[in-house]
Design a protein around this motif. Structure first.
Motif, mmCIF file in Angstrom:
data_model
loop_
_atom_site.group_PDB
_atom_site.id
_atom_site.type_symbol
_atom_site.label_atom_id
_atom_site.label_comp_id
_atom_site.label_asym_id
_atom_site.label_seq_id
_atom_site.Cartn_x
_atom_site.Cartn_y
_atom_site.Cartn_z
ATOM 1 N N GLU A 100 30.732 8.845 0.504
ATOM 2 C CA GLU A 100 29.292 9.032 0.742
ATOM 3 C C GLU A 100 28.816 7.900 1.652
ATOM 4 N N PRO A 101 28.443 8.216 2.891
ATOM 5 C CA PRO A 101 28.024 7.156 3.812
ATOM 6 C C PRO A 101 26.685 6.535 3.404
ATOM 7 N N THR A 102 26.614 5.212 3.501
ATOM 8 C CA THR A 102 25.363 4.540 3.143
ATOM 9 C C THR A 102 24.283 4.783 4.193
ATOM 10 N N THR A 103 23.052 4.794 3.715
ATOM 11 C CA THR A 103 21.896 4.865 4.628
ATOM 12 C C THR A 103 21.041 3.605 4.451
ATOM 13 N N ILE A 104 21.604 2.624 3.736
ATOM 14 C CA ILE A 104 20.859 1.381 3.475
ATOM 15 C C ILE A 104 21.332 0.283 4.426
ATOM 16 N N PRO A 105 20.427 -0.237 5.265
ATOM 17 C CA PRO A 105 20.837 -1.269 6.233
ATOM 18 C C PRO A 105 21.067 -2.632 5.590
ATOM 19 N N LYS A 106 21.972 -3.409 6.180
ATOM 20 C CA LYS A 106 22.163 -4.800 5.789
ATOM 21 C C LYS A 106 20.928 -5.580 6.253
ATOM 22 N N SER A 107 20.429 -6.464 5.403
ATOM 23 C CA SER A 107 19.222 -7.210 5.781
ATOM 24 C C SER A 107 19.565 -8.335 6.759
ATOM 25 N N PHE A 108 18.550 -8.870 7.406
ATOM 26 C CA PHE A 108 18.782 -9.917 8.404
ATOM 27 C C PHE A 108 17.623 -10.910 8.416
ATOM 28 N N ASP A 109 17.924 -12.143 8.880
ATOM 29 C CA ASP A 109 16.882 -13.168 9.003
ATOM 30 C C ASP A 109 16.005 -12.884 10.218
ATOM 31 N N LYS A 110 14.832 -13.503 10.227
ATOM 32 C CA LYS A 110 13.893 -13.319 11.343
ATOM 33 C C LYS A 110 13.435 -14.674 11.862
ATOM 34 N N GLU B 98 25.841 -1.831 10.852
ATOM 35 C CA GLU B 98 25.387 -1.123 12.064
ATOM 36 C C GLU B 98 23.924 -0.695 11.941
ATOM 37 N N TRP B 99 23.565 -0.129 10.777
ATOM 38 C CA TRP B 99 22.142 0.265 10.594
ATOM 39 C C TRP B 99 21.259 -0.971 10.698
ATOM 40 N N GLY B 100 21.731 -2.079 10.109
ATOM 41 C CA GLY B 100 20.971 -3.331 10.167
ATOM 42 C C GLY B 100 20.795 -3.801 11.594
ATOM 43 N N THR B 101 21.848 -3.653 12.394
ATOM 44 C CA THR B 101 21.781 -4.114 13.793
ATOM 45 C C THR B 101 20.817 -3.246 14.607
ATOM 46 N N ASN C 47 31.803 1.421 4.607
ATOM 47 C CA ASN C 47 30.381 1.483 4.265
ATOM 48 C C ASN C 47 29.692 0.143 4.502
ATOM 49 N N GLU C 48 30.421 -0.960 4.311
ATOM 50 C CA GLU C 48 29.854 -2.281 4.636
ATOM 51 C C GLU C 48 29.606 -2.356 6.151
ATOM 52 N N ASP C 49 30.567 -1.851 6.916
ATOM 53 C CA ASP C 49 30.402 -1.833 8.380
ATOM 54 C C ASP C 49 29.219 -0.960 8.787
ATOM 55 N N LEU C 50 29.083 0.177 8.107
ATOM 56 C CA LEU C 50 27.994 1.100 8.427
ATOM 57 C C LEU C 50 26.639 0.455 8.114
ATOM 58 N N ALA C 51 26.556 -0.237 6.976
ATOM 59 C CA ALA C 51 25.308 -0.938 6.620
ATOM 60 C C ALA C 51 24.980 -1.992 7.687
#
Ligand SMILES: [Fe+2]
Ligand SMILES: [Fe+2]
Length: 139
Positions: free
Chosen positions: A67-77, A17-20, A11-15
């Motif tokens: 339960e797969p996460t649908t919440i993305p990991k945040s990232f800097d801009k 991926e969504w973040g990416t 799930n950490e990996d999935l978050a």
């Protein structure tokens, strides 16, 4: 190592991926000029890979009873193009390390397909990092 810990790791990996997917879409929008045309193409190609990774992880987590996460990991801009691409390199490298770690867990637990697929995804991310390093080198 339990199945629950593996699900947590995936799930950490999935978050990530969504973040990416969101990060590359966001960065493509901020890519301008002639260089921007090439960057947008690269981000589009890589986003397709990341979506494939996210799809696999979603399916596998469900198949494991999680339960797969649908919440993305945040990232800097970051403001500058170079800082932005260096951030991407760092995050791709983090993904490689995480996939390799979880591939070991998968092997320990006897999930053969998962082990090899995670290694393949680590190779994809390493390829993304390499491509990005080539771009940064030319800046
Ligand atoms: Fe990915
Ligand atoms: Fe990637």
């Amino acid at each position: 190592m339990s199945k629950e810990e593996l699900i947590k790791g995936l799930n950490e990996d999935l978050a990530a991926e969504w973040g990416t997917v969101i990060r590359y879409t966001y960065q493509a929008g901020h890519s301008f000029g002639v260089m921007g045309i090439e960057l947008r193409e690269m981000f589009a190609e890589e986003t397709e890979d990341e979506l494939g990774h996210a799809t696999f992880l979603t399916d596998y987590i469900i198949d494991l009873g999680g339960e797969p996460t649908t919440i993305p990991k945040s990232f800097d801009k970051p403001d500058s193009l170079k800082e932005m691409l260096n951030l991407d390199i760092k995050m791709e490298e983090d993904d490689v390390a995480s996939y390799m770690k979880h591939a070991e867990l998968a092997e320990e637990l006897g999930f053969v397909e998962l082990k090899f697929k995670l290694e393949e995804m680590a190779a994809d991310e390493a390829g993304h990092a390499r491509g990005l390093r080539r771009i940064v080198k030319g800046l």
